[in-house]
Design a protein around this motif. Structure first.
Motif, mmCIF file in Angstrom:
data_model
loop_
_atom_site.group_PDB
_atom_site.id
_atom_site.type_symbol
_atom_site.label_atom_id
_atom_site.label_comp_id
_atom_site.label_asym_id
_atom_site.label_seq_id
_atom_site.Cartn_x
_atom_site.Cartn_y
_atom_site.Cartn_z
ATOM 1 N N MET A 61 0.810 -1.217 0.000
ATOM 2 C CA MET A 61 0.000 0.000 0.000
ATOM 3 C C MET A 61 0.845 1.268 0.000
ATOM 4 O O MET A 61 0.511 2.247 -0.676
ATOM 5 C CB MET A 61 -0.954 -0.010 1.198
ATOM 6 N N ASN A 62 1.939 1.293 0.754
ATOM 7 C CA ASN A 62 2.785 2.493 0.770
ATOM 8 C C ASN A 62 3.375 2.754 -0.609
ATOM 9 O O ASN A 62 3.434 3.908 -1.057
ATOM 10 C CB ASN A 62 3.899 2.335 1.806
ATOM 11 N N CYS A 63 3.807 1.697 -1.276
ATOM 12 C CA CYS A 63 4.375 1.834 -2.620
ATOM 13 C C CYS A 63 3.316 2.336 -3.602
ATOM 14 O O CYS A 63 3.561 3.239 -4.411
ATOM 15 C CB CYS A 63 4.944 0.508 -3.099
ATOM 16 N N LYS A 64 2.135 1.740 -3.548
ATOM 17 C CA LYS A 64 1.064 2.116 -4.461
ATOM 18 C C LYS A 64 0.638 3.560 -4.243
ATOM 19 O O LYS A 64 0.363 4.295 -5.207
ATOM 20 C CB LYS A 64 -0.125 1.177 -4.294
ATOM 21 N N SER A 65 0.594 3.978 -2.989
ATOM 22 C CA SER A 65 0.229 5.353 -2.671
ATOM 23 C C SER A 65 1.258 6.334 -3.217
ATOM 24 O O SER A 65 0.912 7.376 -3.785
ATOM 25 C CB SER A 65 0.085 5.512 -1.154
ATOM 26 N N ALA A 66 2.536 6.017 -3.052
ATOM 27 C CA ALA A 66 3.606 6.887 -3.548
ATOM 28 C C ALA A 66 3.564 6.987 -5.074
ATOM 29 O O ALA A 66 3.729 8.077 -5.649
ATOM 30 C CB ALA A 66 4.959 6.360 -3.086
ATOM 31 N N ILE A 67 3.320 5.864 -5.734
ATOM 32 C CA ILE A 67 3.224 5.851 -7.191
ATOM 33 C C ILE A 67 2.057 6.709 -7.654
ATOM 34 O O ILE A 67 2.177 7.504 -8.601
ATOM 35 C CB ILE A 67 3.063 4.396 -7.694
#
Length: 254
Positions: free
Chosen positions: A76-82
């Motif tokens: 989720m953190n990666c997807k949010s940053a993307i």
């Protein structure tokens, strides 16, 4: 670790090792064997694995994919940053196409203040944006897919062929710098191809775990995208390879 994240990790282990044992998984994730058996039962219901005495084995082939619910809570953190990085490309007055998927869905969080037109086949995207008076929503027709949590069918493809939007934001289950973006399902692949053709600026949103993974159907070559946005956990060797290939790779900040 939450249930969805653990189940996705188990699926990833199965993809790597082809088989798992209940006792070993219980030790690895520090949960009971009963919990692991429930996890494997859920994966079996999706057609991803076949249980056996003491464990399970992966159902072989490139045409298998976890459900939307299972994927939604992973990275989720990666997807949010993307998604935050991708939102920088959206300007007032734009018409944009948003693909089904858990990473592209996160884009909806960061375009709330834009006066734009959104065209999508993602039901969660519609639910997320429907109360915003600044955003004009156009929902694609088609047959509902629980894996994508949106509509995917021939009528969906025909619908997207009507448009030439300013930007299209696409996700993918697999991505390889040389072989391109791939998904397990042929119809999903054809819908993504139609989406990509219907946008002038083409942006791929994909987290680092999708790199070097391959599925049955290719919906785009890496060079077809104007921008490839991933997170900063991408392996340094892959970054260097993308640079050597002159691919438009952007690493999103945390």
């Amino acid at each position: 670790m939450g249930t969805s994240s653990r189940r996705m990790d188990i699926f990833n282990l199965l993809q790597k090792n082809k088989a798992v044992e209940v006792s070993e998984l219980a030790r690895l994730f520090n949960v009971s064997t009963m919990t692991i058996r429930r996890d494997l039962e859920m994966l079996e219901k999706q057609g991803l694995v076949t249980k056996n005495y003491g464990g399970a084995q992966l159902n072989q082939g490139a045409a298998i994919e976890p459900s939307f619910t299972l994927k939604q809570k992973t990275q989720m953190n990666c997807k949010s940053a993307i998604a935050k990085e991708a939102a920088r490309f959206v300007q007032d007055g734009d018409s944009i196409l948003i693909d089904c998927g858990t990473t592209t869905l996160q884009l909806c969080r960061f375009i709330q203040d834009k006066r734009i037109t959104v065209i999508t086949n993602s039901w969660p995207a519609i639910s997320y944006l429907q109360a915003n008076p600044k955003i004009k929503l156009i929902l694609a027709p088609g047959i509902y897919s629980s894996t994508s949590n949106g509509v995917i069918s021939a009528m969906t493809i025909d619908f997207f062929h009507q448009f030439q939007a300013d930007k299209v934001f696409v996700g993918s289950q697999g991505f390889d710098l040389n072989e391109g973006a791939t998904v397990p399902d042929m119809e999903d692949c054809q819908v993504k191809r139609a989406l990509i053709k219907s946008g002038r600026k083409k942006l791929l949103m994909i987290d680092h775990e999708k790199f070097n993974t391959h599925y049955l159907c290719r919906h785009a070559a890496a060079g077809e995208f104007d921008v490839i946005i991933t997170d900063n956990q991408l392996d340094a060797a892959l970054r260097a390879e993308a640079e050597a290939l002159k691919l438009p790779l952007i690493l999103a900040k945390d």
